[in-house]
Design an enzyme around this catalytic site. Structure first.
Site, short mmCIF file in Angstrom:
data_model
loop_
_atom_site.label_atom_id
_atom_site.label_comp_id
_atom_site.label_asym_id
_atom_site.label_seq_id
_atom_site.Cartn_x
_atom_site.Cartn_y
_atom_site.Cartn_z
N ASP A 1 -3.78 3.65 2.41
CA ASP A 1 -4.76 3.57 1.32
C ASP A 1 -5.28 4.96 1.01
OD1 ASP A 1 -6.43 2.29 -0.61
OD2 ASP A 1 -8.12 2.59 0.73
N CYS B 1 -3.27 0.35 -1.38
CA CYS B 1 -4.03 0.91 -2.49
C CYS B 1 -3.43 0.41 -3.81
CB CYS B 1 -3.96 2.43 -2.42
SG CYS B 1 -4.77 3.27 -3.77
N GLU C 1 -18.80 2.65 -1.72
CA GLU C 1 -18.72 3.73 -0.71
C GLU C 1 -20.11 4.22 -0.29
OE1 GLU C 1 -15.58 6.39 -0.52
OE2 GLU C 1 -14.54 4.49 -0.21
N CYS D 1 -8.45 -3.91 -6.80
CA CYS D 1 -8.83 -2.66 -6.15
C CYS D 1 -9.31 -3.00 -4.74
CB CYS D 1 -9.95 -1.99 -6.95
SG CYS D 1 -10.68 -0.56 -6.13
N HIS E 1 -11.64 -2.03 -2.96
CA HIS E 1 -13.08 -2.09 -2.70
C HIS E 1 -13.76 -3.34 -3.26
CE1 HIS E 1 -12.29 2.03 -1.72
NE2 HIS E 1 -13.57 2.31 -1.49
N1 DGL Z 1 -7.80 2.32 -3.08
C1 DGL Z 1 -8.05 2.38 -4.50
C2 DGL Z 1 -7.44 1.15 -5.18
O1 DGL Z 1 -7.24 0.13 -4.58
C3 DGL Z 1 -9.53 2.47 -4.81
C4 DGL Z 1 -10.16 3.78 -4.42
C5 DGL Z 1 -9.59 4.99 -5.17
O2 DGL Z 1 -9.81 5.12 -6.40
O3 DGL Z 1 -8.93 5.78 -4.50
O4 DGL Z 1 -7.17 1.20 -6.35
#
Ligand code: DGL
Length: 274
Positions: A13, A76, A155, A193, A195
C-alpha cells in the site's frame, strides 16, 4: 511442508490504509505468512501522476521479489488502478489488485444496477472502476466521486469527527440525488480507497438505510484464496509469520496506525525502495 507454498504473501500500500486489507487476508487465511509494505515516505499516491505511481509500484514489486513472495496483493486502489496491468507482466509472482474484487463486491450488492464509486482523484481519473464494473456488467450505471479530503481526515485520526461527517456529506449526497444533472441514483456505494472503510459509519449515516456500502477487502482475500488454491500454493498449517515494513519514519507510520485503528501499533521496520 511444501517450500513454494511456505513463502509469504506480499501486501503493498502507499501507506497505512492497506492494513484494512491485510486484516481481512489474515482473517480468511490464518496459515499464510505475510509481509506488508507501506510506502509511507511517498504517500499519498491519490493526487499524483500515473507514471509516478507506476514507478513506485514497480519498485515495490522488486522489493517483494527480493523477499521471495509467492503472491503480491496491491492493496492500494490508486496503485491498482494505474499500475497493476503494467507490473503484472514484469514480475513472476501472481499479482492481485483490489479494483476487480471491489467491482465484484459492488455488483453482488446492487439490486438496481447503479453503483457509486468513492475514490482518490487518480483512481477516478483512471476510470479503472468504471471499466471493471462494465467488464462484469456492461449495462451497470456507474457514478464516480473523487474525495480528496477523506484520506487526510482519516490519517489525522478524525474519522469520527463532525468535519469527517461534513466531508462525507459533500461527496456522498450528489450521488444520491438527480439534482438537475443526469446521474444514476445509486443503491450501492463502493469504497474505492483503503482509508474509506474507516469512515464507514459516517458514509452509512449519510447514505441511509436503502444504500448498501461495500469494500473490496473480503472479495480480495477471496481472490487470493482462489489463486493460491488453483496453483497449489496454499500453505497447509504451521505457524504463520507476519512482518510490517514502511519507507520513511516508523514513528509516523505507527502514529497513523494508532490513530486509524485505535490499537497499539504493531512492530514496524524501516526499509528503502529506491
Ligand atoms: N492507498 C490509497 C488508495 O487506496 C489511499 C491513500 C493515497 O492516496 O495514497 O487509493
Amino acid at each position: 511442508m511444501n517450500g513454494a507454498a511456505d513463502r509469504p504473501i506480499g501486501v503493498f500500500d502507499s501507506g497505512v490504509g492497506g492494513l484494512t486489507v491485510l486484516r481481512e487476508l489474515r482473517r480468511q487465511l490464518p496459515s499464510e505468512s505475510t509481509i506488508y509494505l507501506g510506502d509511507e515516505a511517498r504517500m499519498p499516491y491519490g493526487p499524483r501522476e500515473p507514471a509516478e505511481v507506476v514507478g513506485f509500484t514497480r519498485e515495490a514489486m522488486r522489493w517483494f521479489a527480493r523477499a521471495d513472495c509467492k503472491l503480491v496483493v496491491i492493496a492500494c486502489n490508486t496503485a491498482t488502478s494505474v499500475a497493476l496491468e503494467t507490473v503484472r507482466d514484469e514480475f513472476p509472482a501472481p499479482t492481485i489488485g483490489v479494483i476487480r474484487p471491489g467491482a465484484a463486491a459492488a455488483l453482488s450488492a446492487t439490486a438496481r444496477r447503479a453503483v457509486g464509486v468513492l475514490a482518490t482523484v487518480l483512481t477516478v481519473r483512471s476510470g479503472a472502476y468504471v471499466r471493471a464494473l462494465r467488464d462484469l456488467d456492461p449495462l451497470v450505471d456507474v457514478a464516480q466521486q473523487a474525495c480528496p479530503k477523506l484520506v487526510p481526515l482519516v490519517e489525522d485520526g478524525k474519522a469520527e469527527s463532525p468535519a469527517a461527517l461534513d466531508a462525507v456529506r459533500e461527496y456522498v449526497e450528489p450521488l444520491l440525488t438527480e439534482g438537475g444533472v443526469v446521474r444514476p441514483v445509486v443503491d450501492t456505494l463502493l469504497l474505492g480507497c483503503t482509508h474509506y472503510p474507516l469512515l464507514r459509519a459516517a458514509i452509512e449515516k449519510v447514505a441511509g438505510r436503502d444504500v448498501r456500502v461495500v469494500d473490496s477487502a473480503t472479495t480480495t482475500a477471496l481472490a487470493v484464496r482462489e489463486v493460491l488454491a488453483s496453483h497449489r500454493l496454499t500453505r497447509d498449517g504451521g505457524r504463520a509469520e507476519h512482518a510490517l515494513f514502511c519507507t520513511g519514519s516508523v514513528e509516523r507510520f505507527q502514529t497513523i496506525a494508532r490513530a486509524i485503528f485505535h490499537e497499539d501499533p504493531p512492530d514496524v521496520r524501516e526499509t528503502r525502495l529506491a
